[in-house]
Design a protein around this motif. Structure first.
Motif, PDB file in Angstrom:
ATOM      1  N   MET A   1       0.845  -1.205   0.000  1.00 53.14           N
ATOM      2  CA  MET A   1       0.000   0.000   0.000  1.00 53.14           C
ATOM      3  C   MET A   1       0.881   1.256   0.000  1.00 53.14           C
ATOM      4  O   MET A   1       2.021   1.231   0.468  1.00 53.14           O
ATOM      5  CB  MET A   1      -0.907   0.020   1.222  1.00 53.14           C
ATOM      6  CG  MET A   1      -2.009  -1.026   1.181  1.00 53.14           C
ATOM      7  SD  MET A   1      -3.293  -0.556   0.013  1.00 53.14           S
ATOM      8  CE  MET A   1      -4.543  -1.769   0.420  1.00 53.14           C
ATOM      9  N   THR A   2       0.336   2.343  -0.498  1.00 54.26           N
ATOM     10  CA  THR A   2       1.073   3.589  -0.578  1.00 54.26           C
ATOM     11  C   THR A   2       0.155   4.735  -0.166  1.00 54.26           C
ATOM     12  O   THR A   2      -1.071   4.624  -0.270  1.00 54.26           O
ATOM     13  CB  THR A   2       1.592   3.833  -2.009  1.00 54.26           C
ATOM     14  OG1 THR A   2       2.209   5.120  -2.095  1.00 54.26           O
ATOM     15  CG2 THR A   2       0.453   3.773  -3.019  1.00 54.26           C
ATOM     16  N   ASP A   3       0.751   5.830   0.297  1.00 55.61           N
ATOM     17  CA  ASP A   3      -0.056   6.998   0.618  1.00 55.61           C
ATOM     18  C   ASP A   3      -0.126   7.966  -0.554  1.00 55.61           C
ATOM     19  O   ASP A   3      -0.707   9.040  -0.451  1.00 55.61           O
ATOM     20  CB  ASP A   3       0.483   7.704   1.864  1.00 55.61           C
ATOM     21  CG  ASP A   3       1.939   8.123   1.720  1.00 55.61           C
ATOM     22  OD1 ASP A   3       2.539   7.863   0.655  1.00 55.61           O
ATOM     23  OD2 ASP A   3       2.481   8.697   2.683  1.00 55.61           O
ATOM     24  N   ARG A   4       0.485   7.586  -1.685  1.00 57.64           N
ATOM     25  CA  ARG A   4       0.405   8.392  -2.906  1.00 57.64           C
ATOM     26  C   ARG A   4      -0.824   7.969  -3.711  1.00 57.64           C
ATOM     27  O   ARG A   4      -1.303   6.851  -3.577  1.00 57.64           O
ATOM     28  CB  ARG A   4       1.674   8.208  -3.745  1.00 57.64           C
ATOM     29  CG  ARG A   4       2.937   8.741  -3.082  1.00 57.64           C
ATOM     30  CD  ARG A   4       4.166   8.103  -3.699  1.00 57.64           C
ATOM     31  NE  ARG A   4       4.253   8.329  -5.130  1.00 57.64           N
ATOM     32  CZ  ARG A   4       5.073   7.636  -5.930  1.00 57.64           C
ATOM     33  NH1 ARG A   4       5.832   6.664  -5.436  1.00 57.64           N
ATOM     34  NH2 ARG A   4       5.118   7.892  -7.217  1.00 57.64           N
ATOM     35  N   PRO A   5      -1.364   8.863  -4.543  1.00 61.35           N
ATOM     36  CA  PRO A   5      -2.505   8.475  -5.382  1.00 61.35           C
ATOM     37  C   PRO A   5      -2.094   7.378  -6.360  1.00 61.35           C
ATOM     38  O   PRO A   5      -0.944   7.341  -6.825  1.00 61.35           O
ATOM     39  CB  PRO A   5      -2.875   9.769  -6.107  1.00 61.35           C
ATOM     40  CG  PRO A   5      -1.630  10.593  -6.083  1.00 61.35           C
ATOM     41  CD  PRO A   5      -0.952  10.261  -4.786  1.00 61.35           C
ATOM     42  N   VAL A   6      -3.029   6.503  -6.673  1.00 61.02           N
ATOM     43  CA  VAL A   6      -2.742   5.341  -7.512  1.00 61.02           C
ATOM     44  C   VAL A   6      -3.402   5.515  -8.873  1.00 61.02           C
ATOM     45  O   VAL A   6      -4.593   5.842  -8.967  1.00 61.02           O
ATOM     46  CB  VAL A   6      -3.254   4.046  -6.853  1.00 61.02           C
ATOM     47  CG1 VAL A   6      -3.037   2.849  -7.779  1.00 61.02           C
ATOM     48  CG2 VAL A   6      -2.553   3.829  -5.509  1.00 61.02           C
ATOM     49  N   GLY A  69      -3.247   0.107  -3.436  1.00 61.00           N
ATOM     50  CA  GLY A  69      -4.291   0.876  -2.771  1.00 61.00           C
ATOM     51  C   GLY A  69      -5.391   1.266  -3.734  1.00 61.00           C
ATOM     52  O   GLY A  69      -5.375   0.907  -4.921  1.00 61.00           O
ATOM     53  N   PRO A  70      -6.392   2.014  -3.260  1.00 61.13           N
ATOM     54  CA  PRO A  70      -7.523   2.418  -4.099  1.00 61.13           C
ATOM     55  C   PRO A  70      -7.056   3.209  -5.322  1.00 61.13           C
ATOM     56  O   PRO A  70      -6.132   4.022  -5.246  1.00 61.13           O
ATOM     57  CB  PRO A  70      -8.365   3.295  -3.170  1.00 61.13           C
ATOM     58  CG  PRO A  70      -7.958   2.894  -1.796  1.00 61.13           C
ATOM     59  CD  PRO A  70      -6.519   2.513  -1.877  1.00 61.13           C
ATOM     60  N   ILE A  71      -7.706   2.965  -6.436  1.00 59.71           N
ATOM     61  CA  ILE A  71      -7.310   3.560  -7.708  1.00 59.71           C
ATOM     62  C   ILE A  71      -8.071   4.866  -7.925  1.00 59.71           C
ATOM     63  O   ILE A  71      -9.311   4.893  -7.893  1.00 59.71           O
ATOM     64  CB  ILE A  71      -7.592   2.571  -8.854  1.00 59.71           C
ATOM     65  CG1 ILE A  71      -6.735   1.304  -8.675  1.00 59.71           C
ATOM     66  CG2 ILE A  71      -7.323   3.219 -10.209  1.00 59.71           C
ATOM     67  CD1 ILE A  71      -7.203   0.129  -9.509  1.00 59.71           C
ATOM     68  N   SER A  72      -7.335   5.936  -8.166  1.00 56.85           N
ATOM     69  CA  SER A  72      -7.982   7.241  -8.337  1.00 56.85           C
ATOM     70  C   SER A  72      -7.866   7.776  -9.762  1.00 56.85           C
ATOM     71  O   SER A  72      -8.475   8.806 -10.081  1.00 56.85           O
ATOM     72  CB  SER A  72      -7.403   8.260  -7.352  1.00 56.85           C
ATOM     73  OG  SER A  72      -6.017   8.424  -7.545  1.00 56.85           O
ATOM     74  N   ALA A  73      -7.084   7.116 -10.613  1.00 59.52           N
ATOM     75  CA  ALA A  73      -6.982   7.541 -12.014  1.00 59.52           C
ATOM     76  C   ALA A  73      -6.805   6.311 -12.885  1.00 59.52           C
ATOM     77  O   ALA A  73      -6.070   5.385 -12.526  1.00 59.52           O
ATOM     78  CB  ALA A  73      -5.811   8.499 -12.216  1.00 59.52           C
ATOM     79  N   VAL A  74      -7.483   6.303 -14.017  1.00 60.26           N
ATOM     80  CA  VAL A  74      -7.412   5.183 -14.956  1.00 60.26           C
ATOM     81  C   VAL A  74      -7.177   5.741 -16.350  1.00 60.26           C
ATOM     82  O   VAL A  74      -7.831   6.711 -16.768  1.00 60.26           O
ATOM     83  CB  VAL A  74      -8.709   4.358 -14.943  1.00 60.26           C
ATOM     84  CG1 VAL A  74      -8.687   3.283 -16.034  1.00 60.26           C
ATOM     85  CG2 VAL A  74      -8.932   3.722 -13.581  1.00 60.26           C
ATOM     86  N   VAL A  75      -6.242   5.126 -17.078  1.00 67.17           N
ATOM     87  CA  VAL A  75      -6.017   5.472 -18.480  1.00 67.17           C
ATOM     88  C   VAL A  75      -6.023   4.179 -19.282  1.00 67.17           C
ATOM     89  O   VAL A  75      -5.229   3.280 -19.012  1.00 67.17           O
ATOM     90  CB  VAL A  75      -4.684   6.210 -18.698  1.00 67.17           C
ATOM     91  CG1 VAL A  75      -4.547   6.602 -20.170  1.00 67.17           C
ATOM     92  CG2 VAL A  75      -4.584   7.438 -17.809  1.00 67.17           C
ATOM     93  N   THR A  76      -6.925   4.080 -20.256  1.00 70.88           N
ATOM     94  CA  THR A  76      -7.002   2.874 -21.084  1.00 70.88           C
ATOM     95  C   THR A  76      -6.311   3.143 -22.416  1.00 70.88           C
ATOM     96  O   THR A  76      -6.792   3.918 -23.231  1.00 70.88           O
ATOM     97  CB  THR A  76      -8.458   2.440 -21.310  1.00 70.88           C
ATOM     98  OG1 THR A  76      -9.189   3.479 -21.957  1.00 70.88           O
ATOM     99  CG2 THR A  76      -9.125   2.112 -19.972  1.00 70.88           C
ATOM    100  N   CYS A  77      -5.171   2.488 -22.600  1.00 68.80           N
ATOM    101  CA  CYS A  77      -4.350   2.726 -23.785  1.00 68.80           C
ATOM    102  C   CYS A  77      -4.054   1.438 -24.555  1.00 68.80           C
ATOM    103  O   CYS A  77      -3.514   1.486 -25.648  1.00 68.80           O
ATOM    104  CB  CYS A  77      -3.042   3.401 -23.351  1.00 68.80           C
ATOM    105  SG  CYS A  77      -2.060   4.064 -24.715  1.00 68.80           S
ATOM    106  N   ALA A  78      -4.386   0.293 -23.984  1.00 68.00           N
ATOM    107  CA  ALA A  78      -4.077  -0.977 -24.642  1.00 68.00           C
ATOM    108  C   ALA A  78      -4.822  -1.087 -25.964  1.00 68.00           C
ATOM    109  O   ALA A  78      -6.003  -0.744 -26.058  1.00 68.00           O
ATOM    110  CB  ALA A  78      -4.459  -2.142 -23.729  1.00 68.00           C
TER     111      ALA A  78
END
Length: 232
Positions: A1-6, A69-78
């Motif tokens: 886990m991290t305290d940075r945004p995921v 950790g919880p995901i706050s940004a998603v980029v779909t590039c595949a």
């Protein structure tokens, strides 16, 4: 886990996806990657997965979530690219193009929306200039990428009230290994039709994605065209 945004990026092992991973890491994200081909430089955790497989995407997303950790940004590039005349496109080629591009977006969105709603996050889908303008010998690719824009606009309306921003970028031909040396998109006669007279670069596309993820707080259902002026 991290305290940075995921952030979660699909197709982050090369080309535009790799540049997006690098840009988001530079903005402070810890990044997980889903990529069929291998690990992504700069990503904290990569899962090899076929994005057209909904169950596999759900499992891979849960693995990234449990590690980072919880995901706050998603980029779909595949995705992938091929050219063919309509009469030469087999039914399986049509289905594969739609499964990878459109199915990949929908599978990842469904797997991450609970996190994005909780985090009031952002999703950016990588579409294509061809989704807007079409192209010779590009019907199945343009159809799949055009469908992405329809999903983005509809999903943007659906989740905006939850504080989630959904947008797209639509790059033109970009200087990546996806374009072979003899690709017609690299031909001088094509480049001469572009106002900028050159291909876009992965970092340029990545900066637009970064803006939509981090700074475009009023962008909802927008499509940013990064195409050297090919579609204005």
């Amino acid at each position: 886990m991290t305290d940075r945004p995921v952030a979660l990026v699909t197709g982050g092992a090369s080309g535009i996806g790799a540049a997006i991973v690098e840009a988001l890491v530079a903005r402070g994200f810890v990044t997980g990657c889903l990529d069929l081909r291998g690990s992504a430089a700069g990503a904290e955790h990569t899962v090899a997965v076929d994005v057209s497989d909904a169950d596999a995407v759900a499992s891979a997303t849960e693995e990234v979530r449990s590690r980072l950790g919880p995901i706050s940004a998603v980029v779909t590039c595949a995705g992938y690219y091929e050219m063919a005349a309509v009469t030469d496109i087999s039914p399986e080629s049509w289905r594969k193009m739609l499964r990878v591009h459109l199915g990949g977006l929908v599978n990842v969105a469904r797997a991450t929306l609970p996190d994005l709603i909780e985090q009031r996050g952002a999703l950016v889908a990588v579409a294509s200039e061809l989704a807007i303008g079409g192209g010779d010998h590009d019907a199945h690719y343009a159809a799949a990428k055009g469908a992405i824009l329809g999903v983005v606009r509809s999903l943007a309306v659906e989740v905006a009230a939850h504080g989630v921003r959904v947008n797209a970028v639509a790059p033109g031909p970009t200087d990546t290994p996806l374009l072979a040396a003899d690709s017609p998109w690299r031909a001088p006669e094509y480049l001469d039709t572009l106002p900028l007279r050159r291909l876009a670069t992965p970092p340029e596309v990545a900066r637009c994605v970064e803006y939509l993820v981090c700074d475009g707080t009023f962008s909802v259902g927008d499509v940013v065209s990064v195409n050297s002026g090919a579609v204005i």
